[in-house]
Design an enzyme around this catalytic site. Structure first.
Site, PDB file in Angstrom:
ATOM      1  N   TYR A  26       0.790  -1.231   0.000  1.00 50.37           N
ATOM      2  CA  TYR A  26       0.000   0.000   0.000  1.00 50.37           C
ATOM      3  C   TYR A  26       0.826   1.287   0.000  1.00 50.37           C
ATOM      4  CZ  TYR A  26      -3.804  -3.236   0.829  1.00 50.37           C
ATOM      5  OH  TYR A  26      -4.697  -4.257   0.688  1.00 50.37           O
ATOM      6  N   ASN A  77     -12.974   4.994  -0.842  1.00 50.57           N
ATOM      7  CA  ASN A  77     -12.237   3.732  -0.917  1.00 50.57           C
ATOM      8  C   ASN A  77     -12.875   2.835   0.141  1.00 50.57           C
ATOM      9  OD1 ASN A  77     -10.594   1.532  -0.801  1.00 50.57           O
ATOM     10  ND2 ASN A  77      -8.680   2.673  -0.824  1.00 50.57           N
ATOM     11  N   HIS A 103      -9.289   2.684  -5.437  1.00 46.28           N
ATOM     12  CA  HIS A 103      -8.455   1.681  -4.757  1.00 46.28           C
ATOM     13  C   HIS A 103      -7.004   2.006  -5.027  1.00 46.28           C
ATOM     14  CE1 HIS A 103     -11.888  -0.721  -3.745  1.00 46.28           C
ATOM     15  NE2 HIS A 103     -12.329  -0.542  -4.981  1.00 46.28           N
TER      16      HIS A 103
HETATM   17  O1  CA2 Z   1      -6.296  -1.210  -2.861  1.00 45.90           O
HETATM   18  C1  CA2 Z   1      -7.144  -0.703  -2.087  1.00 45.90           C
HETATM   19  O2  CA2 Z   1      -7.237   0.496  -1.888  1.00 45.90           O
HETATM   20  C2  CA2 Z   1      -8.055  -1.629  -1.294  1.00 45.90           C
HETATM   21  O3  CA2 Z   1      -9.324  -0.990  -1.181  1.00 45.90           O
HETATM   22  C3  CA2 Z   1      -7.425  -1.794   0.070  1.00 45.90           C
HETATM   23  C4  CA2 Z   1      -8.163  -2.790   0.965  1.00 45.90           C
HETATM   24  C5  CA2 Z   1      -8.378  -4.107   0.225  1.00 45.90           C
HETATM   25  O4  CA2 Z   1      -9.165  -4.982   1.027  1.00 45.90           O
HETATM   26  C6  CA2 Z   1      -9.057  -3.910  -1.103  1.00 45.90           C
HETATM   27  O5  CA2 Z   1      -9.179  -5.162  -1.749  1.00 45.90           O
HETATM   28  C7  CA2 Z   1      -8.253  -2.967  -1.979  1.00 45.90           C
HETATM   29  C8  CA2 Z   1      -7.369  -3.064   2.239  1.00 45.90           C
HETATM   30  C9  CA2 Z   1      -7.078  -1.849   3.033  1.00 45.90           C
HETATM   31  C10 CA2 Z   1      -6.076  -2.208   4.077  1.00 45.90           C
HETATM   32  O6  CA2 Z   1      -5.219  -1.131   4.257  1.00 45.90           O
HETATM   33  C11 CA2 Z   1      -4.032  -1.356   4.864  1.00 45.90           C
HETATM   34  C12 CA2 Z   1      -3.122  -0.332   4.796  1.00 45.90           C
HETATM   35  C13 CA2 Z   1      -1.880  -0.512   5.365  1.00 45.90           C
HETATM   36  C14 CA2 Z   1      -1.573  -1.682   6.026  1.00 45.90           C
HETATM   37  C15 CA2 Z   1      -2.502  -2.698   6.090  1.00 45.90           C
HETATM   38  C16 CA2 Z   1      -3.745  -2.539   5.529  1.00 45.90           C
END
Ligand code: CA2
Length: 148
Positions: A26, A77, A103
């Protein structure tokens, strides 16, 4: 002078961890940095953003309902709720506002379950895989639609 137009920016579960955990997926940018950049871009166009993050589905739904009549569009998001939440989708559909889904990661290059979105077909459009700049692109598209 006309009232400033407002956009609600919603970040779903775990996005408060941005820049703090899993930077290989991310990135290193924090949520606060993304929000600051959105506030700056919005200000340049005479808009205001109200940026909120929650780990709770019902809280996000409450914010969407409360935004009706108070904002001109929603940039969201939905994070993991993208792939699971009929309730979030119903709230977005019911609010009648223009919506852009963002996303950070390219959900189509990841696990198959991330290819399904309950939000995409109630949104004007979806941006995925462009990292933090994707939020600014989504905001710009939303502002252009609202101004049109
Ligand atoms: O790619 C994206 O923005 C997502 O919406 C992020 C979600 C995921 O479940 C989607 O499939 C795609 C996950 C967000 C989790 O964010 C974190 C950020 C840093 C560390 C751990 C998790």
């Amino acid at each position: 002078m006309s009232a400033k137009r407002r956009i609600l920016v919603l970040h779903g579960p775990n996005l408060n961890l941005l820049g703090l955990r899993e930077p290989e997926i991310y990135g290193a940018t924090t949520l606060a940095e993304i929000n600051e950049s959105l506030a700056e871009s919005a200000g340049e166009q005479g808009f205001e953003v109200d940026c909120q993050q929650s780990n709770h589905e019902g809280v996000l739904i409450d914010w969407i309902q409360q935004s009706m009549g108070r904002v001109d569009g929603i940039l969201i998001n939905p994070a993991g709720l993208t792939h699971t939440s009929v309730a979030l989708r119903d709230a977005l559909a019911a609010c009648g506002l223009p919506i852009i889904e963002v996303h950070l990661s390219n959900v189509h290059m990841r696990e198959p379950f991330r290819r399904q979105s309950f939000v995409s077909d109630v949104a004007l459009g979806t941006i995925a895989g462009l990292g933090p700049p994707g939020y600014r692109l989504g905001l710009r598209a939303l502002m252009e639609r609202i101004q049109a």
